[in-house]
Design a protein around this motif. Structure first.
Motif, PDB file in Angstrom:
ATOM      1  N   PRO A  54      14.215  34.055  -7.645  1.00 32.20           N
ATOM      2  CA  PRO A  54      12.767  34.254  -7.843  1.00 32.20           C
ATOM      3  C   PRO A  54      12.475  35.172  -9.014  1.00 32.20           C
ATOM      4  CG  PRO A  54      13.322  34.400  -5.515  1.00 32.20           C
ATOM      5  CD  PRO A  54      14.628  34.353  -6.257  1.00 32.20           C
ATOM      6  N   ARG A  89       9.610  37.620 -10.661  1.00 30.75           N
ATOM      7  CA  ARG A  89       8.374  38.351 -10.394  1.00 30.75           C
ATOM      8  C   ARG A  89       7.887  39.004 -11.684  1.00 30.75           C
ATOM      9  NH1 ARG A  89      10.247  41.652  -7.002  1.00 30.75           N
ATOM     10  NH2 ARG A  89      10.001  40.281  -5.219  1.00 30.75           N
ATOM     11  N   GLN A 119       1.191  31.802 -13.908  1.00 26.00           N
ATOM     12  CA  GLN A 119       2.030  31.494 -12.748  1.00 26.00           C
ATOM     13  C   GLN A 119       2.158  29.991 -12.570  1.00 26.00           C
ATOM     14  OE1 GLN A 119       1.901  33.738  -8.847  1.00 26.00           O
ATOM     15  NE2 GLN A 119       0.875  31.854  -8.183  1.00 26.00           N
ATOM     16  N   ARG A 175       5.711  27.881 -13.078  1.00 31.40           N
ATOM     17  CA  ARG A 175       6.245  27.105 -11.960  1.00 31.40           C
ATOM     18  C   ARG A 175       6.445  25.648 -12.348  1.00 31.40           C
ATOM     19  NH1 ARG A 175       2.870  29.261  -6.603  1.00 31.40           N
ATOM     20  NH2 ARG A 175       3.948  31.284  -6.429  1.00 31.40           N
ATOM     21  N   GLU A 204      10.947  30.043  -7.917  1.00 27.73           N
ATOM     22  CA  GLU A 204       9.766  30.702  -7.358  1.00 27.73           C
ATOM     23  C   GLU A 204       9.269  31.770  -8.333  1.00 27.73           C
ATOM     24  OE1 GLU A 204       8.619  33.750  -3.717  1.00 27.73           O
ATOM     25  OE2 GLU A 204      10.362  32.446  -3.497  1.00 27.73           O
ATOM     26  N   THR A 219       6.194  34.399  -9.325  1.00 25.89           N
ATOM     27  CA  THR A 219       5.011  35.109  -8.858  1.00 25.89           C
ATOM     28  C   THR A 219       4.500  36.000  -9.980  1.00 25.89           C
ATOM     29  OG1 THR A 219       5.854  35.160  -6.578  1.00 25.89           O
ATOM     30  CG2 THR A 219       4.076  36.699  -7.144  1.00 25.89           C
ATOM     31  N   ALA A 265      17.706  26.691  -7.552  1.00 24.93           N
ATOM     32  CA  ALA A 265      16.990  27.862  -7.072  1.00 24.93           C
ATOM     33  C   ALA A 265      17.671  28.430  -5.843  1.00 24.93           C
ATOM     34  CB  ALA A 265      15.550  27.485  -6.745  1.00 24.93           C
TER      35      ALA A 265
END
Length: 272
Positions: free
Chosen positions: A70, A72, A98, A102, A109, A111, A269
């Motif tokens: 992921p 961030r 975002q 994606r 993932e 964010t 992922a």
């Protein structure tokens, strides 16, 4: 990306080696599933899709993408980050970024946390740096700054010193950072000395080898190339962007992030 600095060849070579050592150290904290194969890694770390001969400008982002972990991101700044002028929060640039990332990073993932507060200058932002930026433990911070400082009478020298301090704190926390310069808009154009803050952001990026999203140049280019009209680009206040401008900014930011992360191939992922 920022303009290359004018350092000597010897200094440039030393700087590249320091960054390579730092990236290698960062790779020591990747998930156990990858570390289990550490004895199989070639010197170029091709197993992770990272070529150490060409160190990425965003090594922590590169690591996440290489292992499919992921990602961030904290979007840090003032009203342009908060999304003033957009028709809804979903049309602010962080939300659009975002969605764009994606889409481009299939299965990863992503964010993007919006930490923009309208009207803030550099001191306001530094006051909440630990809580809003470092606290969420992102791999990347996009710091939009320099717009309100000339409007609120902040001295250029203080802006520069405070920005350097903020960048140091972000990097010391093990977080990649990208700077975003002030926007092109009628209100800033009519403010004496405002362009000096834009140039300061560019100079700091070149000095510290931090990528800079040259928003003013991008906005001029969108109008020149017919991607948007001036009326579509700005909200009614003449200071902030409207939905179309934020969408184009998000697309440009996504492209910049992926370019500065280097030629990393995302495989599968994984949960983190």
């Amino acid at each position: 990306m920022s303009t290359p600095s004018s350092a000597s060849p010897v200094r440039d070579l030393a700087h590249r080696w320091v960054r390579r050592v730092a990236l290698a150290a960062g790779l020591l904290v990747i998930p156990t599933a990858v570390l289990a194969y550490a004895d199989l890694l070639p010197e170029s770390l091709d197993l992770l899709g990272i070529d150490m001969h060409e160190t990425p400008d965003l090594p922590h982002v590169a690591r996440q993408l290489a292992i499919g972990a992921p990602l961030r991101i904290v979007a840090f700044g003032s009203s342009s980050t908060e999304g003033i002028g957009a028709s809804s929060p979903a049309n602010a640039y962080p939300a659009r970024l975002q969605t764009d990332l994606r889409t481009k990073l299939h299965g990863v993932e992503v964010t993007v946390i919006n930490r923009g507060i309208g009207g803030e200058h550099v001191d306001d932002m530094l006051a909440r740096l630990d809580r809003d930026v470092i606290g969420p433990e992102p791999q990347l911070v996009i710091w939009q700054t320099g717009s309100n400082d000339p409007l609120r009478g902040v001295s250029l020298d203080h802006f520069r010193e405070a920005t350097l301090e903020g960048l140091r704190r972000i990097r010391d926390a093990g977080i990649d950072v990208v700077l975003m310069e002030p926007q092109w808009c009628p209100k800033l154009e009519s403010t004496p000395g405002a362009n000096r803050f834009r140039d300061a952001v560019r100079d700091i990026g070149a000095e510290l080898d931090v990528p800079v999203i040259r928003r003013a140049d991008l906005m001029h280019g969108w109008v020149r190339d017919g991607k948007v009209t001036s009326k579509q680009l700005f909200a009614s206040d003449g200071l902030h962007m409207a939905d179309r401008g934020y969408a184009l900014l998000a697309a440009a930011a996504a492209e910049s992030i992926l370019r500065d992360a280097g030629p990393v191939q995302v495989t599968q992922a994984v949960a983190e």
